[in-house]
Design an enzyme around this catalytic site. Structure first.
Site, short mmCIF file in Angstrom:
data_model
loop_
_atom_site.label_atom_id
_atom_site.label_comp_id
_atom_site.label_asym_id
_atom_site.label_seq_id
_atom_site.Cartn_x
_atom_site.Cartn_y
_atom_site.Cartn_z
N LYS A 104 0.85 -1.20 0.00
CA LYS A 104 0.00 0.00 0.00
C LYS A 104 0.88 1.25 0.00
O LYS A 104 1.93 1.27 0.67
CB LYS A 104 -0.91 -0.04 1.24
CG LYS A 104 -1.99 1.03 1.26
CD LYS A 104 -2.87 0.89 2.52
CE LYS A 104 -3.97 1.96 2.54
NZ LYS A 104 -4.85 1.83 3.74
N SER A 119 -9.91 2.23 2.74
CA SER A 119 -8.95 2.96 1.93
C SER A 119 -7.99 2.03 1.18
O SER A 119 -7.39 2.48 0.20
CB SER A 119 -8.15 3.89 2.82
OG SER A 119 -7.31 3.16 3.69
N SER A 145 -10.36 -0.03 6.97
CA SER A 145 -9.72 0.10 5.66
C SER A 145 -9.08 -1.16 5.10
O SER A 145 -8.66 -1.18 3.94
CB SER A 145 -8.67 1.21 5.70
OG SER A 145 -9.27 2.46 5.64
#
Lengths: 504, 495
Positions: free
Chosen positions: B78, B158, B182
């Site tokens: 990420k 997210s 998330s």
């Protein structure tokens, strides 16, 4: 522990155009913690390094970087708290104080608003023999210092040096117990002295390692006592805070100016705005920096990157056990053990190094004489010699003790001792050996002195006649004898013999 | 080639160790898949050179017989994780051009175990969002579609890029971070497993901070077993993170025994929301049945302060974010606005932050600034902290009463279309976190496991919440759900 008793000093009174006014002063002293590394990073705290060379990623506020508490800084804060006879909080916590400035890379300063590491304590600030102000300490908390913004290197740009960013500070907050500019400076001096004894802050004000924010208000005589009874601050008048003072002289001048400014406004029927002010030493005045309305909203909240700081009583006890003798105790002991005057004891205990030097000199010697020699001869000589410190003294405590024991042993006179001291200071060597080698030994042989007196009397018949009328002229004969013996004759013996011969 | 990229970590590990495949082959297959999947916008920085170099190094380790479980496994990272010399922007314009000189502890742990980084994954800007629509790189797109409807769907957020990449078989697994859901919400939206460990299990050092007291990294994988394997590599005490727990990392995989007999599973009544889709309700009941069939005892429980969780979360998280994001000021790194004649430091801050932050970030910074302001602190931030304590206590009480895990839906709906929420009240978007935020507020481990498809053919997930530090037990229970649900659906490839 030996404790001296004191009377409180009178508050400073300033006569306004219409009435008298008293001052009320509270200080927030920022003391840089003496440690090798910063409060939350491993970066060095060394002064004078190349700009931006002592900066860890976390100090620069790089993304994802996290603070880790430096145990050494915590120990120093605890040590300082113990030195100020303060309560040590086994539970404390860190908060973020948020504001934007280029020398504050994280956008917040990590501090301790809600749970400081040290609670209430006190400092005794001597203002003369037997007179001292007890200043209550409200709290001491640990916090990060900011970096340095430099605005005068380029006409269009500002520069930032992050070397100081994140260095540990102790903020020592006093109660409004200080009642005059001299007391304020003396209070800072006393804190400095205690921290230097403790080794928790070097107290170097020039480098900014010790700075003070000074809160000043004025009130009418009698109002302060009302505050003391009620703890209601409204009796003390509205205060202004003068930021970031790093000189004792400026602290005093700024307080004096600020008090007079406030008095003028109050007597004119005006009111004081609570605000932050800056002192300009060039113009000797304070200027408004920001008003209460413009004051920052720091949005304090607990720093989520750090767990609460929990310390053991045992750890605190260990630190307490390792505490050195502090100035108040040392001074009291010097007075008691060595029979020193209050003044001499104060001078000798001003710095731990000086006190230690003195104790070595006084070990087995006459205490008062040792004090005189350290204060008058040694300190005076060091001052002339480029203002050297005691650690740079060419005369060791053993050498000075040697000189003193030659005096008390009757081997040399005080006058010769001064010459001897100068020799030892400039050339070194063992005082007793020098005295022997250079024939400086005092003549106590009465026969030799008598012969010298007889010779002078024989050479100066006219003076003898005068002396018989005016006995004060005996001093002239004593002087002649001392001259003739190169100052080595025992003055006491010379006096006696001269008196006997002239009288007889 | 797609066969290789669809392997689980566990399968790939066996084949690597057996010499049936090399890490280089796996990595090349993933890189090819990534290059063919630009339409998903999952990878925002590809690092093929680094990947191949590490793959070769992993192959050498495997040959030498020194191969930890993650060795040679191609993964995506990420964008919130700082990766040394590789762009790490938290999907924000304000970190334009930022290449850190350091590697986050979690990605370093993976690297040390021989995992192969393929590149950086899309996400919501600063991890603020539930749909991956706030990224400076544009939306990440789900590989899933509603049947023949070509409307692009959100992979959730997210960690949307991570979810999309794993679901579309662009990599074997990915890292995510979870502040309010998330990891778990996007995992549920794309039919993969997502684990948020106990707060403090994984180091936060080197992960761009959103809300420090809530942020936690975790694995996003194709199976529960993979989550166990990958967590084992990511986790561990880190002296650089004061909130990281000084606890040994157990062998999570070994704790997956398939035996949950006698375990007590709580069904919290407060999670039965008004207007919850029937399908979600049914899935939840089915999940409870699966666990009961495996020998667990299902009990009704109460977590009475649940309804205050979302408001408390949306006070605490923005408050911390407003402070954490103050460092993005244009002074030292990242974007700095062009200044006009006479502009000073205030203008530099204002222009830089106005240009550098997107709307959602600005909204949260403003909310956070407001709730911490003098006069509002007690009413908002302090009250939210008290609520947080009560929520934590709700869970403690239930665990103290003998409950081993709590079963809830992962999300209140299946994935929605990108842009469908554009005109909605931001609070509508925040409601996506309703089942997940309590877990972050309480610092507990939570896992989302794919459990079925809705009528549109989109994945739905169930969430299990465990006792602190008992991820092993949680994974063991999750394995039962995975086995019983038998979720094998894959998105039809359209990209």
């Amino acid at each position: 522990m030996l404790d001296l008793t004191y009377d409180a000093p009178k508050p400073k009174v300033i006569a306004g155009a219409k009435s008298d006014w008293e001052l009320v002063i509270g200080l927030e002293v920022h003391a840089q913690v003496a440690t090798a590394a910063k409060l939350f990073s491993g970066a060095s705290t060394r002064f004078g390094a190349e700009p931006n060379s002592n900066v860890a990623f976390v100090d620069a506020g790089m993304p994802g970087m996290l603070p880790v508490i430096n145990e050494g800084c915590v120990a120093q804060a605890v040590r300082t708290g113990l030195g100020l006879r303060a309560e040590i909080n086994l539970f404390s916590a860190f908060d973020r104080k948020n504001y934007f400035y280029p020398d504050l890379p994280q956008g917040y300063q990590i501090s301790q608003l809600y749970h400081p590491i040290v609670g209430e304590g006190e400092v005794i600030v001597e203002m003369g023999e037997g007179i001292a102000r007890r200043v209550r300490i409200e709290r001491i908390h640990l916090e990060q210092d900011a970096g340095k913004s430099i605005h005068d290197m380029d006409p269009h740009m500002s520069f930032v040096d992050l070397n100081r960013t994140g260095v540990a500070l102790m903020e020592i907050v006093s109660r409004p117990d200080i009642r005059g500019p001299e007391e304020a400076a003396a209070y800072v001096g006393k804190l400095r002295q205690i921290m230097r004894y403790l080794g928790t802050c070097d107290g170097n004000m020039q480098n900014g390692n010790l700075r003070a924010d000074v809160n000043v208000s004025v009130c009418r005589p009698g109002d302060y006592e009302k505050y003391q009874e009620t703890q209601d601050f409204s009796h003390l008048g509205t205060r202004c805070e003068i930021k970031n003072m790093n000189s004792m002289r400026f602290i005093q001048a700024a307080i004096d100016y600020e008090a007079r400014r406030q008095i003028a406004i109050r007597e004119d029927g005006g009111t004081i705005d609570q605000e932050t002010r800056l002192y300009d030493p060039d113009r000797n005045e304070t200027r408004s920096m920001r008003s209460k309305e413009e004051a920052h909203d720091y949005r304090y909240f607990p720093c989520p990157d750090l767990l609460p700081l929990e310390i053991d009583q045992g750890w605190v006890d260990d630190i307490a056990a390792g505490l050195p003798e502090l100035p108040d105790q040392k001074k009291a002991r010097f007075i008691t053990d060595f029979g020193l005057s209050d003044y001499d004891a104060s001078v000798l205990t001003a710095e731990a190094e000086n006190a230690a030097y003195f104790e070595e000199v006084a070990d087995g010697a006459d205490g008062k004489l040792a004090a005189n020699w350290v204060i008058n001869e040694l300190f005076g000589r060091l001052k002339k010699d480029d203002d050297k410190g005691i650690s740079e003294s060419p005369v060791s405590p053993a050498q000075l003790r040697g000189i003193i024991s030659l005096i008390t042993g009757g081997d040399i006179s005080g006058k010769i001792a001064k010459d001897l001291f100068e020799i030892v200071y400039t050339e070194g060597g063992d005082p007793a050996e020098i005295v022997t080698a250079r024939g400086m030994k005092q003549v106590t042989d009465t026969g030799a002195i008598e012969a010298a007196v007889d010779q002078i009397i024989a050479d100066n018949p006219a003076q003898v006649e005068k002396a018989k009328v005016n006995p004060k002229l005996a001093g002239w004969f004593v002087g002649q004898v001392m001259k003739a013996t190169g100052g080595k004759a025992n003055p006491k013996a010379v006096n006696e013999i001269v008196a006997k011969k002239l009288g007889g | 080639m797609s066969e290789l990229t669809s392997l689980t970590i566990a399968e790939a590990r066996e084949r690597l160790r057996a010499g049936e495949v090399t890490s280089r082959e796996l990595t090349e297959a993933c890189l090819t898949a990534i290059d063919a999947a630009d339409a998903l916008n999952a990878f925002v920085h590809k690092t093929p050179e680094i990947a191949l170099e590490r793959a070769d190094a992993a192959d050498a380790r495997i040959q030498a017989g020194d191969a930890p479980a993650m060795c040679g496994i191609p993964v995506g990272i990420k964008d919130l994780f700082c990766t040394e010399k590789v762009p790490s922007q938290a999907a924000s314009r304000i970190l334009e051009g930022f290449r850190p000189e350091y590697e986050s502890t979690v990605s370093q742990n993976l690297l040390d175990d021989g995992a192969v980084m393929l590149g950086k994954l899309n996400m919501d800007e600063f991890a603020m969002g539930s749909s991956n629509e706030t990224s400076v790189y544009g939306d990440a797109v789900s590989p899933w579609r509603r049947g023949n409807d070509t409307t692009p769907l959100t992979p959730g957020g997210s960690s949307g890029g991570s979810a999309s990449a794993v679901a579309a078989d662009l990599c074997l697994a990915a890292t995510g971070t979870d502040t309010g859901g998330s990891i778990r919400q996007p995992a549920a939206f794309v039919g993969i497993t997502g684990l948020k460990p106990t707060y403090g299990r994984c180091s936060r050092w080197g992960i761009v901070a959103f809300a420090s007291s809530l942020d936690q990294a975790g694995p996003m994988t194709k199976s529960v077993r993979d989550a166990a394997i990958m967590l084992g590599s990511m986790a561990g005490h880190d002296p650089l993170d004061s909130t990281s727990a000084d606890l040994a990392v157990p062998d999570f995989e070994a704790m997956i025994t398939g035996d949950i007999r006698g375990k007590k599973i709580g069904i919290p009544r407060e999670y039965r929301m008004d207007g919850m889709p029937d399908e979600i309700e049914k899935l939840w009941v089915a999940g409870a049945d699966m666990l009961r069939d495996a020998g667990a005892e299902i009990v009704d429980i109460s977590l009475p302060h649940t309804k205050y969780a979302l408001p408390a979360y949306y006070v605490i998280a923005p408050a911390e974010a407003s402070s954490n994001l103050a460092r993005y000021d244009g002074v030292r790194f990242g974007h700095r606005a062009k200044l006009a004649q006479g502009d000073g430091i205030t203008e530099m801050y204002e222009k830089t932050r106005a240009e550098g932050f997107g709307d959602e970030v600005k909204r949260r910074v403003m909310i956070g600034t407001y709730v911490l302001s003098a006069g509002f602190y007690d009413a908002y931030y302090n009250r939210a902290r008290k609520v947080r304590t009560l929520i934590k206590k709700d869970f403690e009480d239930v665990f103290a009463a003998g409950v081993d895990a709590i079963l809830t839906p992962a999300t209140p709906s299946s994935a929605f279309g990108l842009g469908e929420m554009a005109d909605a009240d931001p609070v509508q978007m925040y409601l996506n976190d309703v089942f997940t935020v309590t877990v972050n507020l309480a610092g507990l481990p939570g896992i989302s496991v794919p459990a079925g498809l809705d009528a549109q053919g989109l994945p739905l997930g169930l969430q299990l919440i465990g006792r602190p530090w008992e991820e092993g037990d949680l994974l063991n229970t999750a394995q039962i759900l995975e086995d019983s649900a038998g979720f094998l659906a894959k998105p039809a490839k359209w990209w």
